[in-house]
Design a protein around this motif. Structure first.
Motif, PDB file in Angstrom:
ATOM      1  N   LEU A   9      38.765   5.414  -3.923  1.00 53.38           N
ATOM      2  CA  LEU A   9      37.732   4.572  -3.329  1.00 53.38           C
ATOM      3  C   LEU A   9      37.772   3.162  -3.922  1.00 53.38           C
ATOM      4  N   LYS A  10      37.778   2.178  -3.056  1.00 51.85           N
ATOM      5  CA  LYS A  10      37.700   0.768  -3.451  1.00 51.85           C
ATOM      6  C   LYS A  10      38.689   0.440  -4.590  1.00 51.85           C
ATOM      7  N   ASN A  11      39.875   0.949  -4.460  1.00 50.82           N
ATOM      8  CA  ASN A  11      40.882   0.695  -5.487  1.00 50.82           C
ATOM      9  C   ASN A  11      42.269   0.686  -4.853  1.00 50.82           C
ATOM     10  N   PRO A  12      42.525  -0.345  -4.035  1.00 49.98           N
ATOM     11  CA  PRO A  12      43.799  -0.365  -3.300  1.00 49.98           C
ATOM     12  C   PRO A  12      45.015  -0.406  -4.221  1.00 49.98           C
ATOM     13  N   GLU A  13      44.879  -0.999  -5.391  1.00 49.91           N
ATOM     14  CA  GLU A  13      46.037  -1.073  -6.287  1.00 49.91           C
ATOM     15  C   GLU A  13      46.404   0.323  -6.785  1.00 49.91           C
ATOM     16  N   ALA A  14      45.412   1.033  -7.289  1.00 49.38           N
ATOM     17  CA  ALA A  14      45.684   2.388  -7.793  1.00 49.38           C
ATOM     18  C   ALA A  14      46.165   3.289  -6.662  1.00 49.38           C
ATOM     19  N   THR A  15      45.609   3.102  -5.461  1.00 50.28           N
ATOM     20  CA  THR A  15      46.019   3.916  -4.320  1.00 50.28           C
ATOM     21  C   THR A  15      47.486   3.657  -3.987  1.00 50.28           C
ATOM     22  N   ALA A  16      47.851   2.385  -3.915  1.00 53.79           N
ATOM     23  CA  ALA A  16      49.236   2.036  -3.584  1.00 53.79           C
ATOM     24  C   ALA A  16      50.194   2.570  -4.650  1.00 53.79           C
ATOM     25  N   GLU A  17      49.773   2.475  -5.896  1.00 56.46           N
ATOM     26  CA  GLU A  17      50.630   2.954  -6.980  1.00 56.46           C
ATOM     27  C   GLU A  17      50.796   4.478  -6.900  1.00 56.46           C
ATOM     28  N   ALA A  18      49.696   5.165  -6.622  1.00 58.08           N
ATOM     29  CA  ALA A  18      49.748   6.631  -6.555  1.00 58.08           C
ATOM     30  C   ALA A  18      50.658   7.109  -5.427  1.00 58.08           C
ATOM     31  N   PHE A  19      50.710   6.341  -4.326  1.00 61.80           N
ATOM     32  CA  PHE A  19      51.449   6.765  -3.128  1.00 61.80           C
ATOM     33  C   PHE A  19      52.813   6.091  -2.996  1.00 61.80           C
TER      34      PHE A  19
ATOM     35  N   GLY B 145      39.513   4.063 -19.602  1.00 65.52           N
ATOM     36  CA  GLY B 145      39.056   3.216 -18.504  1.00 65.52           C
ATOM     37  C   GLY B 145      38.028   3.922 -17.653  1.00 65.52           C
ATOM     38  N   ASN B 146      37.622   3.272 -16.552  1.00 63.81           N
ATOM     39  CA  ASN B 146      36.647   3.867 -15.660  1.00 63.81           C
ATOM     40  C   ASN B 146      37.297   4.967 -14.843  1.00 63.81           C
ATOM     41  N   PRO B 147      36.538   6.035 -14.553  1.00 63.85           N
ATOM     42  CA  PRO B 147      37.091   7.083 -13.693  1.00 63.85           C
ATOM     43  C   PRO B 147      37.378   6.533 -12.296  1.00 63.85           C
ATOM     44  N   LYS B 148      38.373   7.099 -11.649  1.00 59.38           N
ATOM     45  CA  LYS B 148      38.707   6.693 -10.280  1.00 59.38           C
ATOM     46  C   LYS B 148      38.034   7.649  -9.295  1.00 59.38           C
TER      47      LYS B 148
END
Lengths: 544, 544
Positions: free
Chosen positions: B405-415, B197-200
């Motif tokens: 950056l501009k990735n609230p889903e990945a951010t929420a999942e990570a935290f 996938g695309n880098p975060k």
């Protein structure tokens, strides 16, 4: 940029933000090096694992007794394990430590306990009489906890309702303590040793204590597992934040009830001490100690000196006994040291005199302090870096107190113009290093000319017969003030007033030379500073 | 306690609070050690005074060109002085640095420039072709600045509108830059090198960069004036925050365009390098280098290794050449290292094998990180410290990114649940040290049993003929998956599949042993990690 900029709309949360607090260093050393010795005291050895467990236990005991956020817990004790633990346990319970100066009198102590509102006070048996007297003066006395230190060999009787170990035993060693909600919360209260009026209560916060503790190690290149000797009182600016530094480096704290040459040298040799701190008097003690005793110390010992510029003889003496001395500068309001005279490699090739002059300067800001400079006292503008233009030393940054407790006027005055005003006068040299000329009140104004008492003392310190000197203003009908020198001679040496004055006149402008010389021992404060206030009184009594 | 508690009613002000920012370290070294060498690059020597002036100048130049708060400035360059300066100047202008991985292809680079919204990009001439191709794909291309590095000896033509030095010259070296208003402001953007996938886009803030930079020195006991060799790319997690660490310690940065044994050893010997960092492959390169070359290095060199656990042969080899190696652990999301395998004195007396096992662990949190532990992937509860119960490694604290950056889903999942989830699987050993068993996706599930590919690789690493190995899952009709070993033999050595499998079966449970062995060189990522993604594809192609 708008508030919803994608870079700035990523808020703090439990995963990516935690309050900076030095209590976290204890948890680190307790977790990573549980079996390493944290505390040495007489025959006692306590590991980091034990120390962390005991502090959690004490934090829980305090909590169970209703001590919580911003409540004050005081302690009156020398540098013993209980004093060390008290730098963590109250903070882990959200409370505020007030470590009292053991040399104070009952009236002053009563003022501090009352003003700080201490809910509990720990009292080492040695100081039971003065504390009993102080506590008797209070309308709402705190809970009194006795510390029955096995290394105390005196006869004073306990005065409290419970012994320290019994209090610790009330708590759960698995207490689930928390970092403070806000790193700006108070962690300690330290009274200034003001020589006039009531002492002011300086409030430290977790953030500042954390940063200064880290910077002590960083600026001094203190390695992991350093062995630190407690010559500097922990009640003095929280031991310059070193209780927290030693936890951050998983070092060993060597405790010391009594600061005297023999026990210091013995501890240094026995425990292979690598680091210690102190006022000049502590280092002088070592320089003048018995050479056979000193020969027992085989390792290089690193000392920090503050409280006054280290005189030439001391720097030379320390070099002679193989110690490495670094000069730091700060005040109670700056968590102890917030500046250091950072050394340069090429100073090593200078003459002793030139090297001493370099090393005796207050130097530069700690790398974590935002700013240190000298400002014109009238305009507030920074003075030129010319080594001559006198102004006031000011700090700004995270290693500056929250403010003075219940004293908004003094707080506002101290922080005027966005600087913390030290009250010290000095210059900035061409290399950006600060040099203190004098405390504002120590400047002698004679015939309209400013005379730096430090400058006069510096000349006197090179006289072979003089062990120590202090110069203050004596009132004078003609000149307004004249310099009056109080001089302590070396053992077996003699000198006359005329000789001393002649010696000075050969070496500095005549108007700066002492007009009066008084021989005798110099009075010092509990932290080893010469009590110029007393000397000014004596000088005034000599008449105009 | 009420809000007007006298301890808590002492607010922040300009005198007692400043944003934590690593830019302040440059101001410190520039002010205190202006004449010391900060940068070495070929025949170029630049002092801290010059470096600070140049960074102010560049910060001003950026400001004049309209680059301000949260604007992105990218750079595509190796470890040269410009890359170093770019770790300060944009931050001093309030902007965000995006250091690009020089081994990426035009499509990925175009994605990063577009996604980050870079307004300007600095391009070293060597990478002009790929960058020209990337920029051509953008709807809104950034301002392109060429870096004409004198040490570049290739023929690529510049592609920009201005050269880096000319841009610097547009600014005022006395630029009155400011610390950020909020230490939570973004300082850099680092894309993950995700294999799918695309880098975060991982966003760092000033506070975290500051704390990690300080902790690098603290945890590693890095002294003042360390000489640091830039083997680790600065584009990799901002060089693990070491550009800022070296400024904090007034060290010397030795630049390096090319990471290969000969230039590394030459630089180490010539400049008396004391410290460097890198993936295992960098250290292996040294261990296997020519002994006569290595003999030129007289000083003790300290290395940090991360990216994979250091194998036995490497630790042994490093000891053999007199280097001191420390294992650290972290991810792009934790500013590089946020854990270290803190050494214990008594490990020195262990057998090599036991010592390697201790030192190869991911270890414990950095002293400034609030927490590192292993949690059950189902319940989120911490696993017991038994060295066996597998869970996910999680961090919490100030050395964790702001978010993606501009990735609230990945951010929420990570935290999720107040932890940063690393995606790495491991155990906690009895001494509290973490050991990674595997990346979640690297676990091989064979007949319902979990097999740690790391465990198999660890056994393989002890085989005398094996230089490097990587074990991945191969689909299997009967077992679901079986371990497939890709093996790179040492030069001149031979081995057969049967011999390798037999070797493993003598040393571990049979179900864990490779069923397939493939010989050949291992593909690595731009940061030296083995590209398991590619190997998994190869293994899949072998069929079930």
């Amino acid at each position: 940029m708008t508030a919803d900029n994608p870079f700035e709309s990523l808020p703090r949360n439990a995963a990516n933000h935690a309050a900076l607090s030095p209590t976290s260093f204890l948890a680190w050393s307790g977790g990573v090096y549980p079996d390493r010795v944290a505390l040495v005291h007489g025959t006692l050895r306590r590991t980091w694992g034990e120390t962390y467990r005991r502090c959690r236990q004490l934090a829980d005991a305090l909590t169970r007794r209703g001590i919580g956020k911003s409540d004050v817990v005081a302690i009156m004790a020398p540098n013993i394990p209980a004093t060390y633990e008290m730098h963590f346990a109250p903070a882990m319970a959200g409370a505020v430590l007030n470590a009292l100066n053991v040399r104070l009198d009952a009236d002053t102590l009563a003022f501090m306990l009352d003003f700080g509102g201490a809910k509990m006070v720990m009292v080492d048996r040695q100081f039971a009489p003065v504390m009993a007297e102080a506590i008797a003066k209070l309308d709402t006395p705190p809970v009194v906890v006795d510390i029955d230190d096995p290394e105390y060999d005196g006869d004073e009787a306990p005065i409290g309702e419970i012994e320290y170990e019994a209090l610790v035993a009330e708590g759960d060693p698995a207490f689930d303590w928390q970092l403070p909600e806000d790193e700006w919360n108070a962690i300690s209260l330290n009274f200034t040793s003001g020589t006039t009026g009531n002492p002011k209560g300086v409030v430290y916060h977790h953030r500042g204590a954390y940063l200064n503790a880290m910077t002590n190690a960083m600026a001094w290149d203190m390695p992991t597992h350093a062995v630190y000797l407690w010559t500097l009182p922990m009640f003095h600016c929280n031991g310059w934040c070193f209780p927290w530094t030693i936890a951050a480096k998983a070092g060993t704290n060597v405790c010391l009830r009594q600061v005297a040459a023999e026990p210091i040298i013995d501890a240094m040799a026995r425990h292979r001490v690598s680091h210690y701190c102190g006022a000049p008097i502590v280092h002088s003690m070592l320089v003048n100690a018995d050479a056979d005793q000193l020969a027992r110390i085989e390792q290089t010992v690193h000392g920090l000196v503050a409280g006054a510029a280290p005189p030439a003889a001391m720097i030379e003496g320390m070099e002679g006994i193989g110690f490495s001395l670094t000069h730091v500068y700060g005040l109670t309001e700056t968590y102890g040291p917030a500046a250091l005279c950072a050394k340069h490699d090429d100073w090593a090739t200078l003459s002793l005199e030139a090297r001493v002059e370099k090393n005796a300067r207050q130097g530069v800001r700690y790398p974590t302090q935002a700013a240190l400079t000298v400002v014109d006292r009238e305009t507030g503008a920074e003075v030129p870096h010319d080594g001559e233009t006198l102004g006031e030393l000011v700090f700004a940054g995270n290693i500056v107190m929250k403010g003075y407790l219940k004293n908004p006027e003094a707080t506002a005055e101290a922080f005027e113009g966005g600087w913390y005003h030290t009250g010290d006068l000095g210059v900035v040299e061409a290399d950006g290093y600060i040099r203190i000329a004098d405390r504002a009140k120590d400047v002698i104004i004679s015939g309209g000319e400013n005379i730096s008492s430090l400058e006069v003392e510096s000349v006197l310190s090179r006289h072979p017969a003089i062990a120590a000197s202090a110069v203050v203003a004596r009132p004078d009908d003609k000149w307004g003030e004249t310099p009056c020198a109080f001089i302590q001679l070396r053992e077996g040496e003699t000198a006359t007033e005329d000789e001393i004055i002649a010696y000075c006149r050969e070496r500095m402008a005549h108007f700066k030379c002492p007009r009066t010389v008084v021989f005798g021992p110099l009075p010092t404060t509990s932290t080893g500073k010469v009590q110029k206030y007393e000397l000014r009184t004596s000088a005034a009594e000599l008449g105009a």
